[in-house]
Design a protein around this motif. Structure first.
Motif, short mmCIF file in Angstrom:
data_model
loop_
_atom_site.label_atom_id
_atom_site.label_comp_id
_atom_site.label_asym_id
_atom_site.label_seq_id
_atom_site.Cartn_x
_atom_site.Cartn_y
_atom_site.Cartn_z
N GLU A 25 4.48 -13.59 0.58
CA GLU A 25 3.33 -12.91 -0.02
C GLU A 25 3.30 -13.09 -1.53
O GLU A 25 2.23 -13.24 -2.13
N PHE A 26 4.46 -13.08 -2.17
CA PHE A 26 4.52 -13.20 -3.63
C PHE A 26 4.07 -14.56 -4.13
O PHE A 26 3.76 -14.71 -5.31
N ALA A 71 0.63 -14.41 -5.33
CA ALA A 71 0.45 -13.41 -6.38
C ALA A 71 1.18 -13.76 -7.67
O ALA A 71 1.15 -13.00 -8.63
N ALA A 72 1.83 -14.92 -7.73
CA ALA A 72 2.57 -15.32 -8.93
C ALA A 72 1.61 -15.56 -10.09
O ALA A 72 0.40 -15.74 -9.90
#
Length: 340
Positions: free
Chosen positions: A280-281, A284-285
């Motif tokens: 998921e990250f 979103a980075a």
């Protein structure tokens, strides 16, 4: 809750036999509604909890599946665990999640614990690539399914992703953007997925007529962000500096991204970056990360379903399977088009 309350105390307080209390717990339809309500009320008032371990020993079967993963700090394994838990819950079972921390020694300790506790079965991603831990555990009458690893179907079930293809997808994408070489950042090469993803990258290079020297390999001890930052520092010290980097997982890639950003190196302007797992990250980075997606939830669910089938009512009909899922490249901002 009263300490040490047992089935005999419940029977005495409710004015029924021990057998009636047992029927209320295990076969409630066999007891009249009035008696059932009285017994359940007594159970609630006294705080009685069924001794599940004793019941399991009598039945010869646990309701707990063990899941042993490499690193619970990695969101990939959280998704695997979520998939396994969903399948187990639907079957009325629970999942005990344990973390080997990529240590063969800790893995051996946990496998010994699972044998002592007589768990129903084990889902595991091996840390010990020598196979000794697994060979020892095979002597136990406890079924197991490998997750994110390939196992010959004759020896048991496994659910994995084609990591060679995944590495090929990542490297081919970077080569398609005009890069003439790739730096590969991996965890310890004793781990099969690190080796397989490297082999896939080499395959993509060979397709373009490039030799193995076109893949500059940076190996670190762990598959985490801290190790990624260390790898990033090593990449910054290379001459010439790589223009394309493929990391064996997203945590490494996020660490590399931090190092490059801290040094004022533009991603993707100066260095294109690709990760693996599509946690998921990744999206979103600060610079959304291109990544090779693994169907982690599906992998965990399928592995648990195979184990439940092997240990369920129709175990005699079970046939071992080796399931290999296909990865998918998800392109984002960290590998935008490079001019040729």
């Amino acid at each position: 809750m009263a300490p040490g309350v047992g089935i005999k105390e419940v029977a005495r307080e409710a004015g029924v036999s021990v057998g009636t209390v047992s029927n209320v717990i295990n076969r409630p339809e066999s007891v009249s509604e009035a008696t059932r309500d009285r017994v359940l009320s007594t159970i609630e008032r006294l705080g009685y909890v069924r001794q599940e371990s004793a019941r399991q020993l009598r039945a010869g079967r646990s309701r707990i599946i063990a899941l042993l993963v490499l690193d619970m700090a990695n969101p990939f394994f959280v998704d695997v665990a979520s998939g396994a838990e969903r399948a187990a819950r639907e079957a009325g079972l629970g999942v005990m999640v344990c973390n080997s921390a990529q240590s063969p020694e800790e893995e051996a300790d946990y496998l010994g614990l699972f044998a002592e506790q007589r768990v129903r079965g084990v889902l595991m991603t091996p840390a010990d690539m020598t196979g000794r831990n697994l060979a020892s555990f095979r002597r136990q009458p406890i079924p197991f399914v490998l997750v994110d690893r390939v196992l010959p179907s004759a020896e048991g079930c496994s659910v994995s992703v084609d990591d060679v293809t995944g590495g090929e997808l990542a490297a081919r994408h970077l080569l398609d953007l005009g890069h003439r070489g790739v730096a590969y950042v991996s965890g310890p090469m004793r781990l099969a997925q690190c080796r397989d993803r490297r082999e896939g990258a080499l395959r993509a290079l060979r397709e373009r007529g490039l030799g193995e020297s076109a893949l500059r390999h940076v190996e670190v001890e762990r598959l985490d962000v801290t190790s990624g930052r260390d790898a990033g520092a090593r990449l910054l010290g290379m001459s010439p500096r790589p223009t394309a980097v493929f990391c064996a997982n997203d945590l490494l890639a996020l660490g590399v991204l931090q190092s490059l950003y801290g040094a004022g190196v533009s991603v993707p302007g100066e260095v294109a970056l690709v990760g693996y797992d599509d946690i998921e990250f990744a999206a979103a980075a600060a610079v959304p990360l291109t990544s090779v997606r693994q169907p982690a939830f599906r992998m965990g669910r399928m592995a648990a379903e195979l184990l439940i089938e092997e240990t369920g009512e129709r175990a005699a009909d079970h046939r071992h399977q080796r399931i290999v899922l296909q990865p998918e490249l998800v392109v984002r901002g960290s590998s935008l088009v490079r001019s040729r």
